[in-house]
Design a protein around this motif. Structure first.
Motif, short mmCIF file in Angstrom:
data_model
loop_
_atom_site.label_atom_id
_atom_site.label_comp_id
_atom_site.label_asym_id
_atom_site.label_seq_id
_atom_site.Cartn_x
_atom_site.Cartn_y
_atom_site.Cartn_z
N MET A 156 12.71 14.02 60.19
CA MET A 156 11.40 13.48 60.00
C MET A 156 10.96 13.62 58.54
O MET A 156 10.21 12.79 58.06
CB MET A 156 10.40 14.19 60.91
N VAL A 157 11.45 14.65 57.89
CA VAL A 157 11.11 14.84 56.48
C VAL A 157 11.66 13.69 55.65
O VAL A 157 11.00 13.19 54.73
CB VAL A 157 11.62 16.21 55.97
N GLY A 158 12.85 13.22 56.00
CA GLY A 158 13.45 12.10 55.28
C GLY A 158 12.63 10.83 55.43
O GLY A 158 12.43 10.09 54.46
N LEU A 159 12.14 10.56 56.64
CA LEU A 159 11.29 9.39 56.85
C LEU A 159 9.99 9.52 56.08
O LEU A 159 9.52 8.56 55.46
CB LEU A 159 10.97 9.23 58.34
N ARG A 160 9.38 10.70 56.12
CA ARG A 160 8.13 10.91 55.39
C ARG A 160 8.35 10.78 53.88
O ARG A 160 7.52 10.22 53.18
CB ARG A 160 7.55 12.29 55.70
N ALA A 161 9.48 11.29 53.38
CA ALA A 161 9.77 11.18 51.95
C ALA A 161 9.99 9.73 51.55
O ALA A 161 9.50 9.29 50.50
CB ALA A 161 11.00 12.02 51.60
N ALA A 162 10.69 8.98 52.37
CA ALA A 162 10.92 7.57 52.06
C ALA A 162 9.61 6.79 52.04
O ALA A 162 9.42 5.90 51.21
CB ALA A 162 11.88 6.96 53.08
N ALA A 163 8.70 7.13 52.94
CA ALA A 163 7.41 6.43 53.00
C ALA A 163 6.50 6.82 51.84
O ALA A 163 5.71 6.01 51.36
CB ALA A 163 6.72 6.72 54.31
N ALA A 164 6.61 8.06 51.37
CA ALA A 164 5.71 8.55 50.33
C ALA A 164 6.22 8.30 48.92
O ALA A 164 5.49 8.47 47.96
CB ALA A 164 5.47 10.05 50.52
N TRP A 165 7.49 7.90 48.79
CA TRP A 165 8.07 7.73 47.46
C TRP A 165 7.38 6.61 46.71
O TRP A 165 7.05 5.56 47.25
CB TRP A 165 9.56 7.43 47.58
N ARG A 166 7.13 6.83 45.42
CA ARG A 166 6.57 5.83 44.52
C ARG A 166 7.50 5.70 43.32
O ARG A 166 8.20 6.64 42.97
CB ARG A 166 5.17 6.21 44.05
N PHE A 167 7.47 4.56 42.66
CA PHE A 167 8.34 4.32 41.51
C PHE A 167 8.15 5.41 40.46
O PHE A 167 7.04 5.72 40.07
CB PHE A 167 8.05 2.94 40.91
N GLY A 168 9.25 5.99 40.02
CA GLY A 168 9.22 7.01 38.98
C GLY A 168 9.02 8.44 39.49
O GLY A 168 9.09 9.38 38.72
N ALA A 169 8.76 8.59 40.76
CA ALA A 169 8.55 9.93 41.32
C ALA A 169 9.90 10.58 41.58
O ALA A 169 10.79 9.98 42.17
CB ALA A 169 7.75 9.85 42.62
N PRO A 170 10.08 11.83 41.14
CA PRO A 170 11.35 12.52 41.41
C PRO A 170 11.50 12.83 42.90
O PRO A 170 10.57 13.26 43.56
CB PRO A 170 11.24 13.82 40.61
N TRP A 171 12.71 12.61 43.43
CA TRP A 171 12.95 12.79 44.85
C TRP A 171 12.74 14.22 45.31
O TRP A 171 12.30 14.45 46.44
CB TRP A 171 14.36 12.33 45.21
#
Length: 95
Positions: free
Chosen positions: A1-16
């Motif tokens: 679930m963390v992976g899905l949340r991270a994919a949804a919250a990612w913005r251009f230029g944000a470090p993974w």
């Protein structure tokens, strides 16, 4: 679930790493949103197993669910920051 949340919250230029850490925190704080993502994942798995040709489409629906949970979480944070009496200051709603 963390992976899905991270994919949804990612913005251009944000470090993974930062996005993943924030997503892990959000998963821990928002149990209801995490439960929604778990249910969406289970439904996606059942649909993809039942009708394998829909597997690519189900992934899109799962991504949509993750973005919706992220937006719900952000909206909840914003509404908590409003000062008391904010609704009364806006005046009556007319249609």
């Amino acid at each position: 679930m963390v992976g899905l949340r991270a994919a949804a919250a990612w913005r251009f230029g944000a470090p993974w790493r930062e996005v993943a850490a924030a997503a892990a925190g959000a998963a821990a704080r928002d149990a209801y949103g995490t439960a929604l993502l778990v249910m969406a994942t289970v439904v996606a798995g059942v649909v993809a197993a039942s009708v394998p040709v829909t597997a690519p489409l189900v992934l899109g629906q799962l991504a949509l669910a993750a973005v919706a949970v992220d937006a719900r979480s952000r909206t909840a944070k914003t509404s908590q920051r409003r000062p008391r009496g904010h609704e009364a200051a806006a005046g009556p709603v007319t249609h």
